[in-house]
Design an enzyme around this catalytic site. Sequence first.
Site, PDB file in Angstrom:
ATOM      1  N   SER A   1       0.831  -1.210   0.000  1.00 49.67           N
ATOM      2  CA  SER A   1       0.000   0.000   0.000  1.00 49.67           C
ATOM      3  C   SER A   1       0.860   1.252   0.000  1.00 49.67           C
ATOM      4  O   SER A   1       0.424   2.318  -0.421  1.00 49.67           O
ATOM      5  CB  SER A   1      -0.952   0.011   1.199  1.00 49.67           C
TER       6      SER A   1
ATOM      7  N   LYS B   1      -0.057   3.762  18.199  1.00 48.98           N
ATOM      8  CA  LYS B   1       1.224   3.235  18.706  1.00 48.98           C
ATOM      9  C   LYS B   1       1.119   2.967  20.205  1.00 48.98           C
ATOM     10  O   LYS B   1       1.593   1.941  20.695  1.00 48.98           O
ATOM     11  CB  LYS B   1       2.361   4.225  18.421  1.00 48.98           C
TER      12      LYS B   1
ATOM     13  N   ASN C   1      13.747  10.344  14.629  1.00 53.54           N
ATOM     14  CA  ASN C   1      13.419  10.752  13.252  1.00 53.54           C
ATOM     15  C   ASN C   1      14.343  10.057  12.250  1.00 53.54           C
ATOM     16  O   ASN C   1      15.439  10.563  11.966  1.00 53.54           O
ATOM     17  CB  ASN C   1      13.534  12.276  13.111  1.00 53.54           C
TER      18      ASN C   1
ATOM     19  N   SER D   1       7.281   4.646  18.223  1.00 56.86           N
ATOM     20  CA  SER D   1       7.717   5.973  17.789  1.00 56.86           C
ATOM     21  C   SER D   1       7.885   6.892  18.986  1.00 56.86           C
ATOM     22  O   SER D   1       7.157   6.769  19.986  1.00 56.86           O
ATOM     23  CB  SER D   1       6.627   6.538  16.865  1.00 56.86           C
TER      24      SER D   1
ATOM     25  N   TYR E   1      -2.732   8.654  14.984  1.00 57.37           N
ATOM     26  CA  TYR E   1      -1.563   7.820  14.658  1.00 57.37           C
ATOM     27  C   TYR E   1      -0.798   7.465  15.933  1.00 57.37           C
ATOM     28  O   TYR E   1      -0.505   6.295  16.205  1.00 57.37           O
ATOM     29  CB  TYR E   1      -0.639   8.543  13.656  1.00 57.37           C
TER      30      TYR E   1
HETATM   31  P1  NAD Z   1       6.607   2.697   5.102  1.00 58.28           P
HETATM   32  O1  NAD Z   1       5.238   3.177   4.759  1.00 58.28           O
HETATM   33  O2  NAD Z   1       7.700   2.950   4.145  1.00 58.28           O
HETATM   34  O3  NAD Z   1       6.564   1.117   5.417  1.00 58.28           O
HETATM   35  C1  NAD Z   1       5.434   0.476   5.948  1.00 58.28           C
HETATM   36  C2  NAD Z   1       5.134  -0.727   5.052  1.00 58.28           C
HETATM   37  O4  NAD Z   1       4.001  -1.422   5.568  1.00 58.28           O
HETATM   38  C3  NAD Z   1       4.794  -0.323   3.608  1.00 58.28           C
HETATM   39  O5  NAD Z   1       5.594  -1.080   2.726  1.00 58.28           O
HETATM   40  C4  NAD Z   1       3.315  -0.667   3.473  1.00 58.28           C
HETATM   41  O6  NAD Z   1       2.997  -1.070   2.155  1.00 58.28           O
HETATM   42  C5  NAD Z   1       3.155  -1.783   4.492  1.00 58.28           C
HETATM   43  N1  NAD Z   1       1.811  -1.932   5.065  1.00 58.28           N
HETATM   44  C6  NAD Z   1       1.016  -0.961   5.580  1.00 58.28           C
HETATM   45  N2  NAD Z   1      -0.141  -1.497   6.020  1.00 58.28           N
HETATM   46  C7  NAD Z   1      -0.062  -2.833   5.780  1.00 58.28           C
HETATM   47  C8  NAD Z   1      -0.936  -3.921   6.008  1.00 58.28           C
HETATM   48  N3  NAD Z   1      -2.158  -3.739   6.543  1.00 58.28           N
HETATM   49  N4  NAD Z   1      -0.554  -5.163   5.655  1.00 58.28           N
HETATM   50  C9  NAD Z   1       0.660  -5.355   5.084  1.00 58.28           C
HETATM   51  N5  NAD Z   1       1.536  -4.368   4.834  1.00 58.28           N
HETATM   52  C10 NAD Z   1       1.170  -3.118   5.182  1.00 58.28           C
HETATM   53  O7  NAD Z   1       6.946   3.315   6.546  1.00 58.28           O
HETATM   54  P2  NAD Z   1       8.315   3.266   7.366  1.00 58.28           P
HETATM   55  O8  NAD Z   1       8.809   4.660   7.483  1.00 58.28           O
HETATM   56  O9  NAD Z   1       9.202   2.209   6.839  1.00 58.28           O
HETATM   57  O10 NAD Z   1       7.738   2.869   8.794  1.00 58.28           O
HETATM   58  C11 NAD Z   1       7.754   1.531   9.266  1.00 58.28           C
HETATM   59  C12 NAD Z   1       7.167   1.505  10.666  1.00 58.28           C
HETATM   60  O11 NAD Z   1       7.921   2.359  11.509  1.00 58.28           O
HETATM   61  C13 NAD Z   1       5.718   2.001  10.733  1.00 58.28           C
HETATM   62  O12 NAD Z   1       5.021   1.191  11.657  1.00 58.28           O
HETATM   63  C14 NAD Z   1       5.861   3.416  11.263  1.00 58.28           C
HETATM   64  O13 NAD Z   1       4.724   3.825  11.999  1.00 58.28           O
HETATM   65  C15 NAD Z   1       7.071   3.271  12.183  1.00 58.28           C
HETATM   66  N6  NAD Z   1       7.790   4.546  12.388  1.00 58.28           N
HETATM   67  C16 NAD Z   1       8.239   5.249  11.313  1.00 58.28           C
HETATM   68  C17 NAD Z   1       8.893   6.471  11.516  1.00 58.28           C
HETATM   69  C18 NAD Z   1       9.367   7.305  10.357  1.00 58.28           C
HETATM   70  O14 NAD Z   1       9.602   8.503  10.542  1.00 58.28           O
HETATM   71  N7  NAD Z   1       9.558   6.746   9.154  1.00 58.28           N
HETATM   72  C19 NAD Z   1       9.104   6.942  12.820  1.00 58.28           C
HETATM   73  C20 NAD Z   1       8.648   6.186  13.897  1.00 58.28           C
HETATM   74  C21 NAD Z   1       7.984   4.977  13.664  1.00 58.28           C
HETATM   75  C1  WQD Z   2      10.764  17.670  11.599  1.00 56.24           C
HETATM   76  C2  WQD Z   2      10.938  19.178  11.820  1.00 56.24           C
HETATM   77  C3  WQD Z   2       8.906  20.412  11.523  1.00 56.24           C
HETATM   78  C4  WQD Z   2       8.496  19.609   7.223  1.00 56.24           C
HETATM   79  C5  WQD Z   2       6.993  13.066  12.416  1.00 56.24           C
HETATM   80  C6  WQD Z   2       5.863  12.372  13.103  1.00 56.24           C
HETATM   81  C7  WQD Z   2       6.389  11.368  14.093  1.00 56.24           C
HETATM   82  C8  WQD Z   2       7.413  10.427  13.455  1.00 56.24           C
HETATM   83  C9  WQD Z   2       8.434  11.141  12.640  1.00 56.24           C
HETATM   84  C10 WQD Z   2       6.391   8.353  12.875  1.00 56.24           C
HETATM   85  C11 WQD Z   2       9.789  19.808  12.611  1.00 56.24           C
HETATM   86  C12 WQD Z   2       9.923  20.800  10.479  1.00 56.24           C
HETATM   87  C13 WQD Z   2       8.952  19.647   8.530  1.00 56.24           C
HETATM   88  C14 WQD Z   2       8.495  20.818   6.471  1.00 56.24           C
HETATM   89  C15 WQD Z   2       9.432  21.971   8.373  1.00 56.24           C
HETATM   90  N1  WQD Z   2       6.796   9.493  12.549  1.00 56.24           N
HETATM   91  N2  WQD Z   2       9.410  20.793   9.096  1.00 56.24           N
HETATM   92  N3  WQD Z   2       8.969  21.937   7.086  1.00 56.24           N
HETATM   93  O1  WQD Z   2       7.225  16.143  13.115  1.00 56.24           O
HETATM   94  O2  WQD Z   2       9.363  15.397  14.280  1.00 56.24           O
HETATM   95  O3  WQD Z   2       7.800  13.715  13.399  1.00 56.24           O
HETATM   96  O4  WQD Z   2       7.805  12.078  11.766  1.00 56.24           O
HETATM   97  O5  WQD Z   2       6.267   7.886  13.959  1.00 56.24           O
HETATM   98  O6  WQD Z   2       5.270  10.692  14.591  1.00 56.24           O
HETATM   99  O7  WQD Z   2       5.071  13.345  13.777  1.00 56.24           O
HETATM  100  O8  WQD Z   2       9.120  15.055  11.799  1.00 56.24           O
HETATM  101  O9  WQD Z   2      10.125  15.434   9.589  1.00 56.24           O
HETATM  102  O10 WQD Z   2       7.700  16.072   9.950  1.00 56.24           O
HETATM  103  O11 WQD Z   2       9.486  17.419  11.055  1.00 56.24           O
HETATM  104  O12 WQD Z   2       9.826  23.019   8.875  1.00 56.24           O
HETATM  105  O13 WQD Z   2       8.062  20.853   5.318  1.00 56.24           O
HETATM  106  O14 WQD Z   2      10.924  19.822  10.532  1.00 56.24           O
HETATM  107  O15 WQD Z   2       8.160  21.525  11.949  1.00 56.24           O
HETATM  108  O16 WQD Z   2      10.355  20.824  13.400  1.00 56.24           O
HETATM  109  P1  WQD Z   2       8.335  15.192  13.214  1.00 56.24           P
HETATM  110  P2  WQD Z   2       9.085  15.954  10.495  1.00 56.24           P
END
Ligand code: NAD
Ligand code: WQD
Length: 338
Positions: free
Chosen positions: A34, A152, A178, A124, A148
């Site tokens: 997805s 978590k 991040n 997260s 979201y």
């Molecule tokens: P991503 O979207 O690149 O990867 C998630 C994958 O899960 C995708 O390939 C998607 O196709 C798959 N997926 C979603 N729903 C599904 C379902 N119902 N069944 C099977 N597959 C499904 O995201 P990511 O950045 O790699 O994040 C991975 C995990 O880490 C997520 O759980 C996200 O919440 C968590 N996370 C990400 C960040 C970030 O900033 N990237 C930060 C903290 C936590």
């Molecule tokens: C970083 C900084 C923005 C975009 C988010 C989710 C969090 C986690 C990681 C999954 C902040 C600033 C951003 C832009 C900007 N994901 N910014 N202009 O907000 O720390 O965290 O991603 O779990 O749940 O909330 O990350 O990369 O969006 O922002 O100025 O166009 O950059 O204000 O200070 P964030 P981010």
Amino acid sequence: MKILLTGGAGYIGSHVATALVSSGHDVVCFDNLSNSDAAVMDRLEAITGTAIPLVEGDIRDRDAMRYVLQEYGAEAVIHFAGLKAVGESVAEPIKYYDNNVRGTLTLLEAMADCDVHTLVFSSSATVYGQPQYLPLDENHPTSATNPYGRTKLMIEEMLRDVAAADSKWRIAILRYFNPVGAHDSGLIGENPNGIPNNLMPFISRVAAGRLAELSVFGDDYDTPDGTGVRDYIHVVDLAEGHVAALEAVAKSGQPISTWNLGTGQGYSVLEMVEAFERINDVSVPYRIAPRRDGDVASCFASPERAARELGWKANRDLDAMCASSWRFERMLATRNAD
Ligand code: NAD
Ligand code: WQD
């Protein structure tokens, strides 16, 4: 070990797949694609020299989960599959509870059915809510500011109940700060659909001329230059943290553990822009825009528990994060030109 990666075709999952294969583990990916593309599997093969199987399916499908666990003889699961866009979760909460919470519940049922009890979960730093003190350690109170983040938190609580009820479980909760950057090969990285929500992919697209300018969300925070401060961690360091956590939890006497994966170092938005421009010799035009709803001024980790208990720490610096993001962006441009 034989390890099933739900969401293994995604940004973080694909990097963890390469780290696991280099540490000698066998990997199978399960993904409904997805938010990813099956073509990533060819790139993983080019990087690792190993053909990693991808099973296409949804974590909410218990039979499909049981099939993949049994067919591949999985001994552990790393659970990345989930939806992660904060704004979308506010607009479509049911979709998030269904995919993330129900999906995890179904995964847990299938794991129990198949007698697989070792799980690493992608949580997260968002679960810390508004920081009450910095750096954030794992004992900081948790709260959610959007659906979201609430998914978590709910999943973390479900996992604690499950681990308390049956001592067979070995669960690691990893709270990512991040994640940014890409594999050194430039073959895999973060390529969000549409306009990126996160800072680093936005900066890359501005540098590439795909977007006109970056909006810096607020310059009047209580931080050294007024812009938001975050703990950016190189995705390859993050991936190595998963290998360390999996290996620790598999031999641990504790049913459940929680670790922050961050660097402990915060950088502001303007520091990120400056580093990206300097290391890649590009220009990133920006303008100061209003604050974004729900943003906090500063957020960074105490990575001490992971260092002490996992023997892991992040060691790639901001220049490496910016250089690898740009290498991946240029690789995308070459692919699109083909
Ligand atoms: P991503 O979207 O690149 O990867 C998630 C994958 O899960 C995708 O390939 C998607 O196709 C798959 N997926 C979603 N729903 C599904 C379902 N119902 N069944 C099977 N597959 C499904 O995201 P990511 O950045 O790699 O994040 C991975 C995990 O880490 C997520 O759980 C996200 O919440 C968590 N996370 C990400 C960040 C970030 O900033 N990237 C930060 C903290 C936590
Ligand atoms: C970083 C900084 C923005 C975009 C988010 C989710 C969090 C986690 C990681 C999954 C902040 C600033 C951003 C832009 C900007 N994901 N910014 N202009 O907000 O720390 O965290 O991603 O779990 O749940 O909330 O990350 O990369 O969006 O922002 O100025 O166009 O950059 O204000 O200070 P964030 P981010």
